[in-house]
Design an enzyme around this catalytic site. Structure first.
Site, mmCIF file in Angstrom:
data_model
loop_
_atom_site.group_PDB
_atom_site.id
_atom_site.type_symbol
_atom_site.label_atom_id
_atom_site.label_comp_id
_atom_site.label_asym_id
_atom_site.label_seq_id
_atom_site.Cartn_x
_atom_site.Cartn_y
_atom_site.Cartn_z
ATOM 1 N N GLU A 193 0.842 -1.214 0.000
ATOM 2 C CA GLU A 193 0.000 0.000 0.000
ATOM 3 C C GLU A 193 0.870 1.254 0.000
ATOM 4 O O GLU A 193 0.558 2.257 0.636
ATOM 5 C CB GLU A 193 -0.953 0.035 1.215
ATOM 6 C CG GLU A 193 -1.860 -1.160 1.378
ATOM 7 C CD GLU A 193 -3.003 -1.222 0.379
ATOM 8 O OE1 GLU A 193 -3.129 -0.299 -0.452
ATOM 9 O OE2 GLU A 193 -3.756 -2.206 0.415
HETATM 10 C C1 LIG Z 1 3.118 -10.057 0.237
HETATM 11 C C2 LIG Z 1 2.946 -8.972 -0.760
HETATM 12 C C3 LIG Z 1 1.696 -8.690 -1.270
HETATM 13 C C4 LIG Z 1 1.529 -7.704 -2.246
HETATM 14 N N1 LIG Z 1 0.294 -7.513 -2.797
HETATM 15 C C5 LIG Z 1 0.188 -6.709 -3.890
HETATM 16 C C6 LIG Z 1 -1.041 -6.647 -4.620
HETATM 17 O O1 LIG Z 1 -2.040 -7.277 -4.277
HETATM 18 N N2 LIG Z 1 -1.076 -5.877 -5.745
HETATM 19 C C7 LIG Z 1 0.001 -5.150 -6.164
HETATM 20 O O2 LIG Z 1 -0.111 -4.494 -7.183
HETATM 21 N N3 LIG Z 1 1.166 -5.167 -5.479
HETATM 22 C C8 LIG Z 1 1.290 -5.935 -4.358
HETATM 23 N N4 LIG Z 1 2.478 -5.996 -3.670
HETATM 24 C C9 LIG Z 1 3.589 -5.191 -4.110
HETATM 25 C C10 LIG Z 1 3.911 -4.030 -3.175
HETATM 26 O O3 LIG Z 1 2.917 -3.068 -3.262
HETATM 27 C C11 LIG Z 1 5.321 -3.514 -3.554
HETATM 28 O O4 LIG Z 1 6.226 -4.495 -3.128
HETATM 29 C C12 LIG Z 1 5.616 -2.159 -2.941
HETATM 30 O O5 LIG Z 1 4.845 -1.161 -3.555
HETATM 31 C C13 LIG Z 1 7.091 -1.778 -3.056
HETATM 32 O O6 LIG Z 1 7.577 -1.960 -4.352
HETATM 33 P P1 LIG Z 1 8.942 -2.778 -4.560
HETATM 34 O O7 LIG Z 1 8.822 -4.040 -3.822
HETATM 35 O O8 LIG Z 1 9.249 -2.815 -5.996
HETATM 36 O O9 LIG Z 1 10.036 -1.894 -3.811
HETATM 37 P P2 LIG Z 1 10.825 -0.632 -4.417
HETATM 38 O O10 LIG Z 1 9.884 0.344 -5.000
HETATM 39 O O11 LIG Z 1 11.951 -1.121 -5.238
HETATM 40 O O12 LIG Z 1 11.398 -0.001 -3.073
HETATM 41 C C14 LIG Z 1 12.589 -0.494 -2.435
HETATM 42 C C15 LIG Z 1 12.965 0.497 -1.335
HETATM 43 O O13 LIG Z 1 13.266 1.778 -1.921
HETATM 44 C C16 LIG Z 1 12.450 2.772 -1.353
HETATM 45 N N5 LIG Z 1 12.106 3.754 -2.385
HETATM 46 C C17 LIG Z 1 11.609 3.518 -3.621
HETATM 47 N N6 LIG Z 1 11.401 4.673 -4.265
HETATM 48 C C18 LIG Z 1 11.772 5.660 -3.428
HETATM 49 C C19 LIG Z 1 11.794 7.087 -3.521
HETATM 50 N N7 LIG Z 1 11.344 7.755 -4.579
HETATM 51 N N8 LIG Z 1 12.262 7.753 -2.464
HETATM 52 C C20 LIG Z 1 12.673 7.123 -1.350
HETATM 53 N N9 LIG Z 1 12.681 5.791 -1.198
HETATM 54 C C21 LIG Z 1 12.227 5.057 -2.235
HETATM 55 C C22 LIG Z 1 11.217 2.046 -0.823
HETATM 56 O O14 LIG Z 1 10.579 2.756 0.198
HETATM 57 C C23 LIG Z 1 11.839 0.744 -0.339
HETATM 58 O O15 LIG Z 1 12.362 0.912 0.945
HETATM 59 C C24 LIG Z 1 2.651 -6.949 -2.665
HETATM 60 C C25 LIG Z 1 3.909 -7.211 -2.127
HETATM 61 C C26 LIG Z 1 4.073 -8.216 -1.210
HETATM 62 C C27 LIG Z 1 5.451 -8.497 -0.691
#
Ligand SMILES: Cc1cc2nc3c(=O)[nH]c(=O)nc-3n(C[C@H](O)[C@H](O)[C@H](O)COP(=O)(O)OP(=O)(O)OC[C@H]3O[C@@H](n4cnc5c(N)ncnc54)[C@H](O)[C@@H]3O)c2cc1C
Length: 596
Positions: free
Chosen positions: A404
């Site tokens: 979220e």
């Molecule tokens: C169990 C689980 C269920 C999920 N369910 C869903 C679902 O139903 N539908 C769906 O669409 N997605 C879902 N997700 C995905 C989830 O929403 C994403 O994992 C999340 O939005 C983070 O994206 P990412 O994992 O690519 O991390 P990244 O975006 O790569 O982030 C990695 C780190 O970098 C930081 N970061 C990234 N950009 C910035 C910035 N601009 N400034 C500062 N810090 C930054 C983040 O805060 C984080 O600490 C799920 C994930 C999991 C693990």
């Protein structure tokens, strides 16, 4: 609340909080209480006894329980009556979500289904789409999921989206190609709201059914927690989606993605309200039973202080979450769900409170992480081994800070939105910050006279925290101007100040209401919780604010700024230990969270 009385989003920083404008859990109507009871009865009676089986990802059992929940109306509070739901207010959804919050991975299944899975169709579906999909989703006979994330599109979900949709030659289908990852309910869902770019450009949403040619879900992820939920990739290989399944308008998918995430955020907050209280109950029960050195460990000050702090967090979390949902409900009141422009108006209204929604998400997920961690500590070695619930709760909680919108992204949104609204003249933050800078040197904290009533000092300090937010944000904006967005460490500190100020004020307003309705003796626990929390939080905020200012100036200029800040946040410590002892007494007597 009359329209004019509803504070705008973020406006709490500029105006003194009014108890009448703050919805509290004690304000639930009889109908809300009945729904809450039904939801808790269902979760306690049907889900909790099957947790072991559910942890093994038993899809059949999940389907059965979802259908049972649907039959009780627990999946349809947000779905209009004409489409098989109950069409209730957001508080009703919050009480149901709170109850499911104690259900571990099942809460995630139910939350994704009713929230990000169903709501895009509720708010953005046309009547044909709503009539086709919503009745089964409200009944729980079909399960929904939401596919936004991709391997290269996490926090940057819109910009990074590579899934592509192209109109077929005969104009009857969109042909989708790409892959989504980490999709909750991915392996079980029947209906998916999926985002793709038409011709690689127009970010749009589509309703995809399992069974559409070219669609499949991939292997289950092996997760740290919420093991009983399904999380898989979604694969689109020339997947044929009928044109009538385009949701809303081409190129307007970001409206859906962002607005639905706002709702997802306050719903996640509401779920943590339930789990924070349930884990505190677990900790208090264990501490009362576990004997060491010839005494139940709940008699030791070290354990009592932990229980008191856990209780403070749970109380603030409950207070700020119900306040947020109450604001949204008040703003939505009177809107006609049958008006064709309702979806747009409603999601616009919810967007107005996106700062509060992010606060709910960040505070809730971090309060719960704190509480599950201390619960493991109270359980000692037994907290670390699998046969005790404490271990599962600890693992299950962790994801809340990631999905979220990560807590970093949500934190950054808070000052970002405040500044945006200030620039547009929607929130008079700039004039207030300028006025404050002019007044601050003449301000004499020692001369402030406070009314002789409970929490008067805390009320004063909360108002001072608001001024401190304006002061720090104003100095930072002046110093960095357009480049402030690049100064994330400062923005994160401003966000923390905003979050904690909202939390303290929400608790305070609730306690004030309790005081007015119950009298000082009966409201004592409310008063102590607020006083203890404020006592620990103000010095921490002062430190955070010092760090932010130190990045904005140096030498004499910095010294003057720090003097100004010290005047605002000059704090007379209360007897925090005594307050926490009094709180622990009540937690111990009640065997857990002492309020409803
Ligand atoms: C169990 C689980 C269920 C999920 N369910 C869903 C679902 O139903 N539908 C769906 O669409 N997605 C879902 N997700 C995905 C989830 O929403 C994403 O994992 C999340 O939005 C983070 O994206 P990412 O994992 O690519 O991390 P990244 O975006 O790569 O982030 C990695 C780190 O970098 C930081 N970061 C990234 N950009 C910035 C910035 N601009 N400034 C500062 N810090 C930054 C983040 O805060 C984080 O600490 C799920 C994930 C999991 C693990």
């Amino acid at each position: 609340m009359a329209d004019k009385d509803i504070p705008k989003g973020g406006e709490f920083l500029l105006i003194p909080g009014e108890p009448a404008q703050c919805f509290t859990v004690e304000d639930l109507t009889d109908e809300h209480r009945m729904i809450k009871q039904t939801a808790y009865d269902f979760v306690r009676g049907e889900i909790l006894p099957r947790m072991e089986e559910l942890e093994k990802q038993n899809a059949e059992l999940v389907r059965k329980l979802m259908a049972q929940a649907g039959e009780l109306g627990l999946l349809g509070t947000d779905v209009p009556e004409e489409f098989g739901g109950l069409g209730l207010d957001k508080i009703s959804t919050a009480v149901v979500t709170e109850a499911f919050g104690i259900a571990g991975a099942f809460a995630v299944v139910q939350g994704a289904h009713t929230g990000i899975g169903t709501l895009p169709i509720v708010y953005y579906g046309n009547n044909e789409q709503r009539a086709k999909y919503l009745p089964d989703l409200a009944a729980g006979t079909k399960i929904a999921a939401y596919g936004l994330t991709e391997s290269g599109a996490g926090s940057d979900a819109v910009g990074g989206c590579r899934t592509k949709a192209v109109l077929s030659e005969d104009g009857k289908h969109y042909i989708l190609n790409g892959e989504k990852i980490f999709i909750t309910n991915g392996g079980w869902a029947d209906v998916f709201v999926v985002f793709a770019k038409i011709d690689g450009e127009q970010f749009s949403a589509f309703i995809v059914e399992r069974g559409f040619p070219g669609f499949s879900s991939g292997a289950e992820e092996k997760k740290m927690g919420i093991k009983g939920s399904s999380t898989t990739p979604l694969i689109f290989e020339d997947c044929q989606v009928p044109v009538e399944n385009l949701l809303y308008e081409p190129g307007k998918g970001h409206h859906i993605a962002l607005n639905v995430l706002n709702i997802g955020r306050y719903k996640l907050g509401a779920a943590t309200v339930g789990s924070c209280k349930a884990v505190l109950d677990m900790a208090a029960k264990y501490a009362a039973e576990r004997v060491q050195f010839g005494r139940p460990i709940i008699e030791f000050g070290a354990i009592r202080e932990k229980l008191a702090r856990m209780c403070c967090k749970a109380y603030m979390n409950e207070s700020l979450n119900y306040r947020t949902v109450g604001l949204i409900d008040a703003a939505l009141e009177g809107m006609d769900p049958n008006d064709p422009s309702y979806p747009d108006k409603a999601s616009q209204t919810i967007r107005e409170y996106n700062i509060e929604c992010s606060i709910s998400k960040v505070f809730g997920s971090e309060a719960l992480d704190y509480i599950v961690d201390e619960n493991v500590q109270i359980h000692g070695g037994y907290g670390f081994v699998g046969e005790y619930e404490a271990e599962r709760c600890y693992r299950d909680s962790r994801i809340n800070r990631i999905y979220e919108g990560t807590n970093e992204i949500n934190r950054l949104l808070i000052p970002g939105e405040l500044l945006k609204r200030a620039m547009k003249g929607k929130l008079a933050l700039m004039p207030a910050a300028q006025k404050l800078q002019g007044e601050i040197m003449d301000y004499m904290p020692a001369l402030v006279e406070l009314p002789d009533e409970p929490l008067a000092y805390q009320a004063h300090m909360i108002e001072m925290c608001k001024k401190a937010v304006l002061f720090v944000a104003g100095v930072a904006a002046q110093k960095f101007m357009q480049k402030l967005a690049q100064e994330q460490e400062i923005l994160l500190r401003v966000a923390d100040m905003v979050i904690e100020t909202f939390a303290m004020e929400s608790g305070f307003l609730r306690a004030r209401k309790a005081l007015a309705s119950q009298g000082e003796d009966k409201a004592r626990i409310h008063l102590n919780l607020v006083a203890a929390y404020v006592d620990e939080t103000i010095p921490r905020l002062h430190q955070i604010a010092n760090e932010a200012l130190a990045m904005c100036a140096e030498g004499d200029e910095l010294r003057m700024l720090l003097i100004g800040l010290r005047k605002l946040l000059k704090y007379q410590p209360q007897n925090g230990i005594a307050l926490r002892r009094a709180i622990a007494d009540v937690v111990s007597d009640k065997g857990g969270y002492p309020l409803e």
